[in-house]
Design a protein around this motif. Structure first.
Motif, PDB file in Angstrom:
ATOM      1  N   PHE A   1       0.840  -1.187   0.000  1.00 33.66           N
ATOM      2  CA  PHE A   1       0.000   0.000   0.000  1.00 33.66           C
ATOM      3  C   PHE A   1       0.878   1.240   0.000  1.00 33.66           C
ATOM      4  O   PHE A   1       2.035   1.184   0.385  1.00 33.66           O
ATOM      5  N   ALA A   2       0.305   2.360  -0.387  1.00 31.50           N
ATOM      6  CA  ALA A   2       1.014   3.641  -0.352  1.00 31.50           C
ATOM      7  C   ALA A   2      -0.004   4.746  -0.114  1.00 31.50           C
ATOM      8  O   ALA A   2      -1.206   4.572  -0.364  1.00 31.50           O
ATOM      9  N   GLY A   3       0.477   5.877   0.362  1.00 29.16           N
ATOM     10  CA  GLY A   3      -0.368   7.055   0.535  1.00 29.16           C
ATOM     11  C   GLY A   3      -1.565   6.810   1.424  1.00 29.16           C
ATOM     12  O   GLY A   3      -1.463   6.177   2.478  1.00 29.16           O
ATOM     13  N   GLU A   4      -2.717   7.325   0.993  1.00 23.75           N
ATOM     14  CA  GLU A   4      -3.935   7.218   1.791  1.00 23.75           C
ATOM     15  C   GLU A   4      -4.386   5.768   1.977  1.00 23.75           C
ATOM     16  O   GLU A   4      -4.961   5.430   3.009  1.00 23.75           O
ATOM     17  N   THR A   5      -4.137   4.908   0.977  1.00 20.62           N
ATOM     18  CA  THR A   5      -4.547   3.505   1.142  1.00 20.62           C
ATOM     19  C   THR A   5      -3.703   2.818   2.219  1.00 20.62           C
ATOM     20  O   THR A   5      -4.212   1.965   2.937  1.00 20.62           O
ATOM     21  N   LEU A   6      -2.426   3.205   2.340  1.00 18.20           N
ATOM     22  CA  LEU A   6      -1.583   2.658   3.408  1.00 18.20           C
ATOM     23  C   LEU A   6      -2.099   3.112   4.770  1.00 18.20           C
ATOM     24  O   LEU A   6      -2.216   2.309   5.701  1.00 18.20           O
TER      25      LEU A   6
ATOM     26  N   ALA B   1      -5.284   1.195   5.538  1.00 16.28           N
ATOM     27  CA  ALA B   1      -4.992  -0.198   5.881  1.00 16.28           C
ATOM     28  C   ALA B   1      -4.403  -0.293   7.284  1.00 16.28           C
ATOM     29  O   ALA B   1      -4.760  -1.189   8.061  1.00 16.28           O
ATOM     30  N   ALA B   2      -3.519   0.636   7.630  1.00 16.11           N
ATOM     31  CA  ALA B   2      -2.918   0.643   8.965  1.00 16.11           C
ATOM     32  C   ALA B   2      -3.988   0.872  10.030  1.00 16.11           C
ATOM     33  O   ALA B   2      -4.019   0.197  11.065  1.00 16.11           O
ATOM     34  N   ARG B   3      -4.872   1.830   9.783  1.00 12.14           N
ATOM     35  CA  ARG B   3      -5.966   2.102  10.719  1.00 12.14           C
ATOM     36  C   ARG B   3      -6.819   0.855  10.922  1.00 12.14           C
ATOM     37  O   ARG B   3      -7.137   0.481  12.056  1.00 12.14           O
ATOM     38  N   ASP B   4      -7.165   0.184   9.832  1.00  9.52           N
ATOM     39  CA  ASP B   4      -7.998  -1.013   9.921  1.00  9.52           C
ATOM     40  C   ASP B   4      -7.322  -2.120  10.728  1.00  9.52           C
ATOM     41  O   ASP B   4      -7.969  -2.790  11.536  1.00  9.52           O
ATOM     42  N   VAL B   5      -6.028  -2.314  10.517  1.00 13.23           N
ATOM     43  CA  VAL B   5      -5.286  -3.350  11.255  1.00 13.23           C
ATOM     44  C   VAL B   5      -5.245  -3.005  12.739  1.00 13.23           C
ATOM     45  O   VAL B   5      -5.456  -3.870  13.598  1.00 13.23           O
ATOM     46  N   LEU B   6      -4.985  -1.744  13.068  1.00 14.40           N
ATOM     47  CA  LEU B   6      -4.902  -1.341  14.466  1.00 14.40           C
ATOM     48  C   LEU B   6      -6.246  -1.503  15.170  1.00 14.40           C
ATOM     49  O   LEU B   6      -6.310  -2.050  16.272  1.00 14.40           O
ATOM     50  N   VAL B   7      -7.308  -1.074  14.529  1.00  7.62           N
ATOM     51  CA  VAL B   7      -8.645  -1.200  15.116  1.00  7.62           C
ATOM     52  C   VAL B   7      -9.019  -2.680  15.256  1.00  7.62           C
ATOM     53  O   VAL B   7      -9.571  -3.096  16.278  1.00  7.62           O
TER      54      VAL B   7
ATOM     55  N   VAL C   1       1.551  10.211  13.903  1.00  6.86           N
ATOM     56  CA  VAL C   1       2.826   9.487  13.973  1.00  6.86           C
ATOM     57  C   VAL C   1       2.952   8.544  12.781  1.00  6.86           C
ATOM     58  O   VAL C   1       4.002   8.487  12.129  1.00  6.86           O
ATOM     59  N   PHE C   2       1.873   7.825  12.461  1.00  9.04           N
ATOM     60  CA  PHE C   2       1.952   6.902  11.326  1.00  9.04           C
ATOM     61  C   PHE C   2       2.169   7.654  10.017  1.00  9.04           C
ATOM     62  O   PHE C   2       2.987   7.243   9.192  1.00  9.04           O
ATOM     63  N   GLU C   3       1.466   8.752   9.819  1.00 10.20           N
ATOM     64  CA  GLU C   3       1.636   9.538   8.592  1.00 10.20           C
ATOM     65  C   GLU C   3       3.061  10.066   8.465  1.00 10.20           C
ATOM     66  O   GLU C   3       3.638  10.047   7.375  1.00 10.20           O
ATOM     67  N   ALA C   4       3.633  10.533   9.583  1.00 13.78           N
ATOM     68  CA  ALA C   4       5.008  11.028   9.554  1.00 13.78           C
ATOM     69  C   ALA C   4       5.983   9.898   9.223  1.00 13.78           C
ATOM     70  O   ALA C   4       6.924  10.082   8.442  1.00 13.78           O
ATOM     71  N   LEU C   5       5.741   8.732   9.781  1.00 13.20           N
ATOM     72  CA  LEU C   5       6.603   7.579   9.516  1.00 13.20           C
ATOM     73  C   LEU C   5       6.444   7.114   8.070  1.00 13.20           C
ATOM     74  O   LEU C   5       7.440   6.870   7.373  1.00 13.20           O
ATOM     75  N   ALA C   6       5.217   7.021   7.602  1.00  9.04           N
ATOM     76  CA  ALA C   6       4.949   6.542   6.239  1.00  9.04           C
ATOM     77  C   ALA C   6       5.459   7.517   5.187  1.00  9.04           C
ATOM     78  O   ALA C   6       5.739   7.116   4.054  1.00  9.04           O
ATOM     79  N   GLY C   7       5.612   8.777   5.556  1.00 10.37           N
ATOM     80  CA  GLY C   7       6.087   9.774   4.620  1.00 10.37           C
ATOM     81  C   GLY C   7       7.599   9.780   4.430  1.00 10.37           C
ATOM     82  O   GLY C   7       8.121  10.528   3.611  1.00 10.37           O
ATOM     83  N   ARG C   8       8.288   8.939   5.159  1.00  5.73           N
ATOM     84  CA  ARG C   8       9.756   8.874   5.077  1.00  5.73           C
ATOM     85  C   ARG C   8      10.187   7.802   4.095  1.00  5.73           C
ATOM     86  O   ARG C   8       9.569   6.748   4.001  1.00  5.73           O
TER      87      ARG C   8
END
Length: 152
Positions: free
Chosen positions: A9-14, A17-23, A36-43
């Motif tokens: 996944f990338a961008g908004e879909t990532l 997907a991360a939100r869905d897994v965490l929930v 935090v996830f957006e900042a990490l995923a943006g690297r």
């Protein structure tokens, strides 16, 4: 190289997907965790908790404590949303959250880029050796350091 296939996944879909897994893991997707996830995923390379805290603080317009970010990153590692690069004390977003597998990282000593590989033959042999030595619930994480093709 023996591996397995999964959807990256990338961008908004990532982020979704991360939100869905965490929930699904029974955790809350709070604004701070999302930041935090957006900042990490943006690297494009591993980032320390301090790097992430600085990015999130700049975005929020107020200082964010690295300790808070460490706790969130630890949660992300436990729920397979992030990977910890031990030798660099840094983190990478998992681009295929929900897929559990072993990690092999190739880390460039010059630019710091980390490339994630899947090789079930290699990690399977490591898992078997550990189990033969009496270890249970083994999950190999292998880090190889060298110089990437761009820096060579």
């Amino acid at each position: 190289m023996a591996g397995h296939h999964h959807h990256h996944f990338a961008g908004e879909t990532l982020i979704g997907a991360a939100r869905d897994v965490l929930v699904s893991a029974g955790e809350q997707w709070t604004d701070m965790r999302a930041d935090v996830f957006e900042a990490l995923a943006g690297r494009d390379r591993p980032a320390s908790a301090y790097d992430i805290a600085e990015s999130v603080g700049a975005r929020r317009g107020k200082r964010v404590a690295a300790n808070s970010v460490y706790r969130i990153l630890d949660l992300f590692v436990r729920t397979n949303l992030a990977r910890r690069v031990e030798s660099a004390n840094a983190y990478l977003a998992n681009t295929h959250p929900g897929c559990r597998h072993d990690c092999i990282f190739l880390i460039c000593d010059v630019c710091g880029q980390a490339t994630h590989l899947d090789d079930d033959r290699l990690t399977g042999a490591l898992r078997q050796a550990a189990q033969g030595a009496g270890f249970a619930d083994v999950r190999p994480v292998v880090e190889l350091r060298g110089v990437c093709k761009h820096c060579a």
